[in-house]
Design a protein around this motif. Structure first.
Motif, PDB file in Angstrom:
ATOM      1  N   ARG A  39     -13.724  -3.692  -2.608  1.00  0.00           N
ATOM      2  CA  ARG A  39     -12.713  -4.065  -1.624  1.00  0.00           C
ATOM      3  C   ARG A  39     -13.036  -5.451  -1.096  1.00  0.00           C
ATOM      4  O   ARG A  39     -14.153  -5.723  -0.661  1.00  0.00           O
ATOM      5  CB  ARG A  39     -12.694  -3.042  -0.490  1.00  0.00           C
ATOM      6  CG  ARG A  39     -12.351  -1.620  -0.925  1.00  0.00           C
ATOM      7  CD  ARG A  39     -10.878  -1.470  -1.267  1.00  0.00           C
ATOM      8  NE  ARG A  39     -10.049  -1.770  -0.112  1.00  0.00           N
ATOM      9  CZ  ARG A  39      -9.867  -0.928   0.909  1.00  0.00           C
ATOM     10  NH1 ARG A  39     -10.439   0.263   0.902  1.00  0.00           N
ATOM     11  NH2 ARG A  39      -9.109  -1.273   1.928  1.00  0.00           N
ATOM     12  N   GLU A  89      -9.785  -5.817  -4.692  1.00  0.00           N
ATOM     13  CA  GLU A  89      -8.495  -5.461  -4.098  1.00  0.00           C
ATOM     14  C   GLU A  89      -8.691  -5.111  -2.617  1.00  0.00           C
ATOM     15  O   GLU A  89      -9.540  -4.290  -2.285  1.00  0.00           O
ATOM     16  CB  GLU A  89      -7.881  -4.278  -4.842  1.00  0.00           C
ATOM     17  CG  GLU A  89      -6.677  -3.628  -4.177  1.00  0.00           C
ATOM     18  CD  GLU A  89      -5.545  -4.596  -3.868  1.00  0.00           C
ATOM     19  OE1 GLU A  89      -4.931  -4.461  -2.799  1.00  0.00           O
ATOM     20  OE2 GLU A  89      -5.275  -5.491  -4.700  1.00  0.00           O
ATOM     21  N   ASP A 137       0.803  -1.229   0.000  1.00  0.00           N
ATOM     22  CA  ASP A 137       0.000   0.000   0.000  1.00  0.00           C
ATOM     23  C   ASP A 137       0.835   1.280   0.000  1.00  0.00           C
ATOM     24  O   ASP A 137       0.573   2.176  -0.798  1.00  0.00           O
ATOM     25  CB  ASP A 137      -0.981  -0.003   1.178  1.00  0.00           C
ATOM     26  CG  ASP A 137      -2.182  -0.898   0.896  1.00  0.00           C
ATOM     27  OD1 ASP A 137      -2.849  -0.692  -0.122  1.00  0.00           O
ATOM     28  OD2 ASP A 137      -2.451  -1.800   1.704  1.00  0.00           O
ATOM     29  N   THR A 191      -2.861  -2.271  -8.478  1.00  0.00           N
ATOM     30  CA  THR A 191      -3.045  -0.961  -9.115  1.00  0.00           C
ATOM     31  C   THR A 191      -3.713  -1.061 -10.478  1.00  0.00           C
ATOM     32  O   THR A 191      -3.889  -0.054 -11.152  1.00  0.00           O
ATOM     33  CB  THR A 191      -1.695  -0.248  -9.265  1.00  0.00           C
ATOM     34  OG1 THR A 191      -0.857  -1.011 -10.137  1.00  0.00           O
ATOM     35  CG2 THR A 191      -1.007  -0.070  -7.914  1.00  0.00           C
ATOM     36  N   PRO A 240     -10.657   4.906 -13.505  1.00  0.00           N
ATOM     37  CA  PRO A 240     -11.823   5.401 -12.761  1.00  0.00           C
ATOM     38  C   PRO A 240     -13.154   4.818 -13.222  1.00  0.00           C
ATOM     39  O   PRO A 240     -14.121   4.812 -12.455  1.00  0.00           O
ATOM     40  CB  PRO A 240     -11.769   6.914 -12.988  1.00  0.00           C
ATOM     41  CG  PRO A 240     -10.991   7.082 -14.266  1.00  0.00           C
ATOM     42  CD  PRO A 240      -9.980   5.981 -14.250  1.00  0.00           C
ATOM     43  N   ARG A 282      -7.973   3.410  -8.717  1.00  0.00           N
ATOM     44  CA  ARG A 282      -9.052   4.336  -9.083  1.00  0.00           C
ATOM     45  C   ARG A 282      -8.527   5.535  -9.855  1.00  0.00           C
ATOM     46  O   ARG A 282      -9.217   6.073 -10.719  1.00  0.00           O
ATOM     47  CB  ARG A 282      -9.802   4.785  -7.823  1.00  0.00           C
ATOM     48  CG  ARG A 282     -10.656   3.681  -7.207  1.00  0.00           C
ATOM     49  CD  ARG A 282     -11.569   4.225  -6.121  1.00  0.00           C
ATOM     50  NE  ARG A 282     -12.458   3.193  -5.611  1.00  0.00           N
ATOM     51  CZ  ARG A 282     -12.302   2.557  -4.454  1.00  0.00           C
ATOM     52  NH1 ARG A 282     -11.250   2.845  -3.696  1.00  0.00           N
ATOM     53  NH2 ARG A 282     -13.160   1.639  -4.063  1.00  0.00           N
ATOM     54  N   ARG A 283      -7.292   5.946  -9.560  1.00  0.00           N
ATOM     55  CA  ARG A 283      -6.710   7.054 -10.313  1.00  0.00           C
ATOM     56  C   ARG A 283      -6.466   6.657 -11.765  1.00  0.00           C
ATOM     57  O   ARG A 283      -6.636   7.466 -12.678  1.00  0.00           O
ATOM     58  CB  ARG A 283      -5.399   7.509  -9.665  1.00  0.00           C
ATOM     59  CG  ARG A 283      -5.592   8.361  -8.417  1.00  0.00           C
ATOM     60  CD  ARG A 283      -4.286   9.000  -7.965  1.00  0.00           C
ATOM     61  NE  ARG A 283      -3.423   8.036  -7.307  1.00  0.00           N
ATOM     62  CZ  ARG A 283      -3.446   7.757  -6.002  1.00  0.00           C
ATOM     63  NH1 ARG A 283      -4.321   8.373  -5.221  1.00  0.00           N
ATOM     64  NH2 ARG A 283      -2.615   6.883  -5.485  1.00  0.00           N
ATOM     65  N   ALA A 308      -5.828   0.249  -3.934  1.00  0.00           N
ATOM     66  CA  ALA A 308      -7.141   0.583  -4.489  1.00  0.00           C
ATOM     67  C   ALA A 308      -7.202   2.045  -4.916  1.00  0.00           C
ATOM     68  O   ALA A 308      -7.786   2.379  -5.958  1.00  0.00           O
ATOM     69  CB  ALA A 308      -8.232   0.280  -3.466  1.00  0.00           C
ATOM     70  N   ALA A 309      -6.605   2.933  -4.129  1.00  0.00           N
ATOM     71  CA  ALA A 309      -6.610   4.356  -4.487  1.00  0.00           C
ATOM     72  C   ALA A 309      -5.841   4.594  -5.781  1.00  0.00           C
ATOM     73  O   ALA A 309      -6.275   5.375  -6.641  1.00  0.00           O
ATOM     74  CB  ALA A 309      -6.015   5.179  -3.345  1.00  0.00           C
ATOM     75  N   GLN A 310      -4.708   3.919  -5.935  1.00  0.00           N
ATOM     76  CA  GLN A 310      -3.933   4.049  -7.167  1.00  0.00           C
ATOM     77  C   GLN A 310      -4.712   3.477  -8.342  1.00  0.00           C
ATOM     78  O   GLN A 310      -4.702   4.038  -9.446  1.00  0.00           O
ATOM     79  CB  GLN A 310      -2.589   3.321  -7.015  1.00  0.00           C
ATOM     80  CG  GLN A 310      -1.650   3.467  -8.192  1.00  0.00           C
ATOM     81  CD  GLN A 310      -1.115   4.884  -8.349  1.00  0.00           C
ATOM     82  OE1 GLN A 310      -0.865   5.566  -7.358  1.00  0.00           O
ATOM     83  NE2 GLN A 310      -0.927   5.332  -9.583  1.00  0.00           N
ATOM     84  N   PRO A 359      -5.996  -0.451   0.768  1.00  0.00           N
ATOM     85  CA  PRO A 359      -6.480   0.903   0.487  1.00  0.00           C
ATOM     86  C   PRO A 359      -5.556   1.704  -0.409  1.00  0.00           C
ATOM     87  O   PRO A 359      -6.017   2.452  -1.281  1.00  0.00           O
ATOM     88  CB  PRO A 359      -6.599   1.542   1.879  1.00  0.00           C
ATOM     89  CG  PRO A 359      -5.711   0.733   2.762  1.00  0.00           C
ATOM     90  CD  PRO A 359      -5.757  -0.657   2.220  1.00  0.00           C
ATOM     91  N   GLY A 360      -4.240   1.562  -0.233  1.00  0.00           N
ATOM     92  CA  GLY A 360      -3.304   2.309  -1.073  1.00  0.00           C
ATOM     93  C   GLY A 360      -3.312   1.828  -2.507  1.00  0.00           C
ATOM     94  O   GLY A 360      -3.307   2.627  -3.447  1.00  0.00           O
TER      95      GLY A 360
END
Length: 256
Positions: free
Chosen positions: A93, A73, A14, A55, A87, A83-84, A79-81, A76-77
């Motif tokens: 999750r 996934e 993450d 990612t 999108p 979504r970037r 998943a955030a990447q 959280p880290g």
């Protein structure tokens, strides 16, 4: 140096999600050709669940092939990447041992570099539950080709420095249990990258993310010097064997 607990290694990606996304290799189109051949169905239009999507490296490939992909996934880290970068692709999750998906809702479930983080006693029944009859479960990994001298020498340096030098799944984790019928395929391919990208790729593995920043930096600095001697132009040709294993859920093919 003793290896860190498995759970710690699984959570280590993450904080390094951006590095992971930028440096990790993708997969060749020939891999998806092999998936289609072994499953007997096209990826285009199929309902695909990409578990441990990270990612989105494999998700992106499946999406471009025309699959209707849902990514799963836990981190959280990561998943955030994801979504970037993707999108518009659905992301939930969850983990492979307890998929947050309805029974019979997928034609294909994929695990790219992630099956070894599951408990097969739980993840196999979960995959079979979520797959429609006739659907397939596909696992794959990029494995550095140790027939290549510089890769073999790098592996030896890793083994000399770390108790657990594997920065990927061990061979036993890259196959289904013997009682589960499966087909396998190996796809060979390569990529050429700047030395800095190769070192970022190496450093994005859980081995380096969990040994401590000073220890990781010391090894990677030494490795930079070794590789500059082998690649004085500063460009590294990474050679891979992508190992693929596929099993089919018994039953009549699901009509989409």
């Amino acid at each position: 140096m003793p290896p860190p607990p498995r759970a710690l290694r699984a959570r280590s990606f993450d904080p390094a999600a951006a590095r992971y996304d930028a440096a990790r290799p993708g997969y060749p189109q020939a891999l998806l050709d092999a998936v289609e051949e072994l499953t007997g169905r096209p990826i285009r239009g199929s309902r695909v669940v990409d578990v441990g999507a990270g990612t989105g490296i494999s998700t992106r490939l499946l999406h471009a092939r025309g699959a209707r992909v849902t990514a799963v996934e836990p981190g959280p880290g990561m998943a955030a990447q994801f979504r970037r970068g993707l999108p518009s692709v659905p992301l939930v999750r969850g983990i492979g041992d307890a998929l947050p998906l309805a029974a019979g809702s997928a034609d294909l479930i994929t695990y790219a570099q992630s099956w070894h983080w599951t408990d097969p006693a739980r993840s196999i029944p979960e995959a079979l539950r979520v797959l429609a009859p006739g659907g397939a479960l596909a696992l794959w990994w990029n494995i550095a080709d140790r027939d290549v001298p510089w890769i073999r020498e790098q592996a030896a340096r890793l083994a000399a420095r770390f108790t657990d030098s594997a920065h990927g799944a061990p061979p036993a984790a890259r196959r289904f249990p013997d009682e589960l019928p499966s087909h396998t395929r190996t796809v060979r391919w390569s990529r050429t990258v700047p030395l800095a990208v190769h070192l970022e790729n190496l450093g994005s593995h859980s081995l380096f993310l969990t040994v401590g920043q000073e220890t990781a930096a010391d090894f990677l600095d030494r490795e930079r010097a070794e590789l500059l001697a082998a690649f004085p132009g500063g460009t590294v040709r990474e050679e891979y064997e992508t190992e693929l294993a596929v099993t089919i859920r018994p039953g009549t093919s699901f009509s989409r």
